[in-house]
Scaffold this motif. Structure first.
Motif, PDB file in Angstrom:
ATOM      1  N   LEU A 157      -1.221   0.997   5.976  1.00 32.10           N
ATOM      2  CA  LEU A 157      -0.690   2.258   5.459  1.00 32.10           C
ATOM      3  C   LEU A 157      -0.414   3.239   6.594  1.00 32.10           C
ATOM      4  O   LEU A 157       0.642   3.878   6.628  1.00 32.10           O
ATOM      5  CB  LEU A 157      -1.654   2.848   4.438  1.00 32.10           C
ATOM      6  CG  LEU A 157      -1.146   4.060   3.667  1.00 32.10           C
ATOM      7  CD1 LEU A 157       0.208   3.790   3.026  1.00 32.10           C
ATOM      8  CD2 LEU A 157      -2.167   4.471   2.618  1.00 32.10           C
ATOM      9  N   GLU A 158      -1.340   3.345   7.530  1.00 30.47           N
ATOM     10  CA  GLU A 158      -1.113   4.225   8.682  1.00 30.47           C
ATOM     11  C   GLU A 158       0.139   3.798   9.447  1.00 30.47           C
ATOM     12  O   GLU A 158       0.964   4.634   9.824  1.00 30.47           O
ATOM     13  CB  GLU A 158      -2.323   4.206   9.618  1.00 30.47           C
ATOM     14  CG  GLU A 158      -3.528   4.906   9.036  1.00 30.47           C
ATOM     15  CD  GLU A 158      -4.786   4.719   9.865  1.00 30.47           C
ATOM     16  OE1 GLU A 158      -4.763   3.978  10.872  1.00 30.47           O
ATOM     17  OE2 GLU A 158      -5.811   5.330   9.491  1.00 30.47           O
ATOM     18  N   ARG A 159       0.309   2.489   9.656  1.00 29.71           N
ATOM     19  CA  ARG A 159       1.476   1.963  10.374  1.00 29.71           C
ATOM     20  C   ARG A 159       2.764   2.250   9.617  1.00 29.71           C
ATOM     21  O   ARG A 159       3.750   2.735  10.180  1.00 29.71           O
ATOM     22  CB  ARG A 159       1.310   0.452  10.594  1.00 29.71           C
ATOM     23  CG  ARG A 159       2.533  -0.219  11.227  1.00 29.71           C
ATOM     24  CD  ARG A 159       2.391  -1.736  11.289  1.00 29.71           C
ATOM     25  NE  ARG A 159       2.080  -2.384  10.030  1.00 29.71           N
ATOM     26  CZ  ARG A 159       2.950  -2.570   9.022  1.00 29.71           C
ATOM     27  NH1 ARG A 159       4.192  -2.137   9.127  1.00 29.71           N
ATOM     28  NH2 ARG A 159       2.575  -3.187   7.920  1.00 29.71           N
ATOM     29  N   LYS A 196       4.541  -2.959   2.945  1.00 31.13           N
ATOM     30  CA  LYS A 196       3.847  -4.245   2.878  1.00 31.13           C
ATOM     31  C   LYS A 196       2.660  -4.309   3.830  1.00 31.13           C
ATOM     32  O   LYS A 196       2.705  -3.773   4.928  1.00 31.13           O
ATOM     33  CB  LYS A 196       4.806  -5.368   3.247  1.00 31.13           C
ATOM     34  CG  LYS A 196       5.977  -5.488   2.338  1.00 31.13           C
ATOM     35  CD  LYS A 196       6.943  -6.529   2.872  1.00 31.13           C
ATOM     36  CE  LYS A 196       8.289  -6.357   2.200  1.00 31.13           C
ATOM     37  NZ  LYS A 196       9.351  -7.046   2.893  1.00 31.13           N
ATOM     38  N   VAL A 197       1.637  -5.017   3.377  1.00 27.36           N
ATOM     39  CA  VAL A 197       0.489  -5.335   4.224  1.00 27.36           C
ATOM     40  C   VAL A 197       0.807  -6.665   4.902  1.00 27.36           C
ATOM     41  O   VAL A 197       1.082  -7.660   4.240  1.00 27.36           O
ATOM     42  CB  VAL A 197      -0.813  -5.459   3.390  1.00 27.36           C
ATOM     43  CG1 VAL A 197      -1.988  -5.849   4.275  1.00 27.36           C
ATOM     44  CG2 VAL A 197      -1.094  -4.164   2.636  1.00 27.36           C
ATOM     45  N   GLU A 198       0.812  -6.673   6.231  1.00 27.21           N
ATOM     46  CA  GLU A 198       1.097  -7.894   6.990  1.00 27.21           C
ATOM     47  C   GLU A 198      -0.123  -8.812   6.959  1.00 27.21           C
ATOM     48  O   GLU A 198      -1.258  -8.338   6.829  1.00 27.21           O
ATOM     49  CB  GLU A 198       1.459  -7.539   8.435  1.00 27.21           C
ATOM     50  CG  GLU A 198       2.699  -6.667   8.573  1.00 27.21           C
ATOM     51  CD  GLU A 198       3.973  -7.339   8.098  1.00 27.21           C
ATOM     52  OE1 GLU A 198       4.029  -8.583   8.065  1.00 27.21           O
ATOM     53  OE2 GLU A 198       4.917  -6.610   7.745  1.00 27.21           O
ATOM     54  N   PRO A 199       0.078 -10.134   7.100  1.00 26.36           N
ATOM     55  CA  PRO A 199      -1.055 -11.066   7.114  1.00 26.36           C
ATOM     56  C   PRO A 199      -2.090 -10.670   8.181  1.00 26.36           C
ATOM     57  O   PRO A 199      -1.738 -10.345   9.314  1.00 26.36           O
ATOM     58  CB  PRO A 199      -0.410 -12.415   7.469  1.00 26.36           C
ATOM     59  CG  PRO A 199       1.013 -12.277   7.015  1.00 26.36           C
ATOM     60  CD  PRO A 199       1.366 -10.820   7.244  1.00 26.36           C
ATOM     61  N   GLY A 200      -3.360 -10.641   7.767  1.00 23.37           N
ATOM     62  CA  GLY A 200      -4.449 -10.300   8.679  1.00 23.37           C
ATOM     63  C   GLY A 200      -4.652  -8.809   8.897  1.00 23.37           C
ATOM     64  O   GLY A 200      -5.572  -8.394   9.591  1.00 23.37           O
ATOM     65  N   VAL A 260       0.853  -1.191   0.000  1.00 23.86           N
ATOM     66  CA  VAL A 260       0.000   0.000   0.000  1.00 23.86           C
ATOM     67  C   VAL A 260       0.890   1.242   0.000  1.00 23.86           C
ATOM     68  O   VAL A 260       1.995   1.209   0.519  1.00 23.86           O
ATOM     69  CB  VAL A 260      -0.955   0.022   1.218  1.00 23.86           C
ATOM     70  CG1 VAL A 260      -2.043  -1.016   1.068  1.00 23.86           C
ATOM     71  CG2 VAL A 260      -0.202  -0.172   2.527  1.00 23.86           C
ATOM     72  N   ALA A 261       0.395   2.309  -0.606  1.00 22.44           N
ATOM     73  CA  ALA A 261       1.153   3.560  -0.646  1.00 22.44           C
ATOM     74  C   ALA A 261       0.213   4.735  -0.476  1.00 22.44           C
ATOM     75  O   ALA A 261      -0.961   4.671  -0.848  1.00 22.44           O
ATOM     76  CB  ALA A 261       1.918   3.678  -1.958  1.00 22.44           C
ATOM     77  N   ALA A 262       0.774   5.801   0.085  1.00 24.76           N
ATOM     78  CA  ALA A 262       0.001   7.022   0.338  1.00 24.76           C
ATOM     79  C   ALA A 262       0.358   8.094  -0.681  1.00 24.76           C
ATOM     80  O   ALA A 262       1.536   8.393  -0.888  1.00 24.76           O
ATOM     81  CB  ALA A 262       0.295   7.543   1.741  1.00 24.76           C
ATOM     82  N   VAL A 263      -0.661   8.648  -1.294  1.00 22.33           N
ATOM     83  CA  VAL A 263      -0.485   9.845  -2.113  1.00 22.33           C
ATOM     84  C   VAL A 263      -0.837  10.999  -1.182  1.00 22.33           C
ATOM     85  O   VAL A 263      -1.979  11.429  -1.099  1.00 22.33           O
ATOM     86  CB  VAL A 263      -1.374   9.799  -3.377  1.00 22.33           C
ATOM     87  CG1 VAL A 263      -1.226  11.082  -4.172  1.00 22.33           C
ATOM     88  CG2 VAL A 263      -1.015   8.591  -4.226  1.00 22.33           C
ATOM     89  N   LEU A 264       0.183  11.421  -0.421  1.00 19.91           N
ATOM     90  CA  LEU A 264       0.007  12.507   0.552  1.00 19.91           C
ATOM     91  C   LEU A 264      -0.059  13.820  -0.215  1.00 19.91           C
ATOM     92  O   LEU A 264       0.850  14.132  -0.993  1.00 19.91           O
ATOM     93  CB  LEU A 264       1.181  12.549   1.527  1.00 19.91           C
ATOM     94  CG  LEU A 264       1.087  11.650   2.731  1.00 19.91           C
ATOM     95  CD1 LEU A 264       2.423  11.569   3.447  1.00 19.91           C
ATOM     96  CD2 LEU A 264       0.023  12.148   3.679  1.00 19.91           C
ATOM     97  N   THR A 323      -1.587  -0.883  -4.130  1.00 23.49           N
ATOM     98  CA  THR A 323      -2.809  -0.098  -4.018  1.00 23.49           C
ATOM     99  C   THR A 323      -2.425   1.260  -3.445  1.00 23.49           C
ATOM    100  O   THR A 323      -1.783   1.331  -2.393  1.00 23.49           O
ATOM    101  CB  THR A 323      -3.847  -0.777  -3.111  1.00 23.49           C
ATOM    102  OG1 THR A 323      -4.113  -2.090  -3.604  1.00 23.49           O
ATOM    103  CG2 THR A 323      -5.144   0.023  -3.061  1.00 23.49           C
ATOM    104  N   CYS A 324      -2.768   2.329  -4.155  1.00 24.12           N
ATOM    105  CA  CYS A 324      -2.488   3.690  -3.688  1.00 24.12           C
ATOM    106  C   CYS A 324      -3.756   4.325  -3.139  1.00 24.12           C
ATOM    107  O   CYS A 324      -4.850   4.138  -3.699  1.00 24.12           O
ATOM    108  CB  CYS A 324      -1.946   4.549  -4.818  1.00 24.12           C
ATOM    109  SG  CYS A 324      -0.211   4.277  -5.175  1.00 24.12           S
ATOM    110  N   TYR A 325      -3.586   5.066  -2.053  1.00 22.85           N
ATOM    111  CA  TYR A 325      -4.687   5.766  -1.400  1.00 22.85           C
ATOM    112  C   TYR A 325      -4.354   7.243  -1.283  1.00 22.85           C
ATOM    113  O   TYR A 325      -3.211   7.605  -0.999  1.00 22.85           O
ATOM    114  CB  TYR A 325      -4.902   5.223   0.024  1.00 22.85           C
ATOM    115  CG  TYR A 325      -5.407   3.820   0.084  1.00 22.85           C
ATOM    116  CD1 TYR A 325      -6.770   3.549   0.153  1.00 22.85           C
ATOM    117  CD2 TYR A 325      -4.522   2.742   0.073  1.00 22.85           C
ATOM    118  CE1 TYR A 325      -7.231   2.238   0.201  1.00 22.85           C
ATOM    119  CE2 TYR A 325      -4.982   1.437   0.129  1.00 22.85           C
ATOM    120  CZ  TYR A 325      -6.332   1.192   0.194  1.00 22.85           C
ATOM    121  OH  TYR A 325      -6.790  -0.097   0.244  1.00 22.85           O
TER     122      TYR A 325
END
Length: 130
Positions: free
Chosen positions: A50-52, A39-43, A7-11, A83-85
């Motif tokens: 993304l926040e983490r 990376k997105v951790e399992p679960g 995941v990535a942030a478009v700040l 996935t970008c947010y």
């Protein structure tokens, strides 16, 4: 092929400029620019991941907004599913990074002026057209 969920942030600032981060030369894809994230951790839910990641990398708390979409890129022997947010900083703006040697706030029209990591390119094109 193994799929790596990222995941990535478009700040984005109020004036529309977007945060671009250059990867340190001693890590994979060093010297390439990217939207910050990881990376997105399992679960883990993508927004929570993304926040983490942004807190860990940039020391900043963000508010995650809408998704700009998901794109798969084959890199070596795996697929990077990015996935970008859209995101906004909740307080202080980031000034340093644990994974990057440079941070720049770029106008969307100037995003293509730097060399982007391959997984980020579809999102750079999307943002440049707006």
């Amino acid at each position: 092929m193994k799929v790596l969920e990222v995941v990535a942030a478009v700040l984005t600032l109020e004036d529309g400029r977007v945060l671009a981060c250059r990867r340190r030369s001693d890590i994979a894809a060093g010297g390439a620019w990217e939207f910050p994230g990881g990376k997105v951790e399992p679960g883990e839910q993508p927004a929570a991941a993304l926040e983490r990641e942004i807190l860990e990398e940039l020391g900043a708390r963000i508010r995650v907004g809408t998704s700009l979409g998901t794109h798969d890129t084959i890199v070596g022997e795996r697929i990077i599913r990015l996935t970008c947010y859209r995101a906004t900083a909740q307080a202080e703006l980031p000034t340093h990074s644990t994974d990057h040697d440079q941070l720049q706030w770029l106008d969307p029209a100037d995003l293509e002026s730097v060399e982007w990591a391959e997984p980020d390119v579809p999102f750079v094109r999307l943002l440049s057209q707006r």
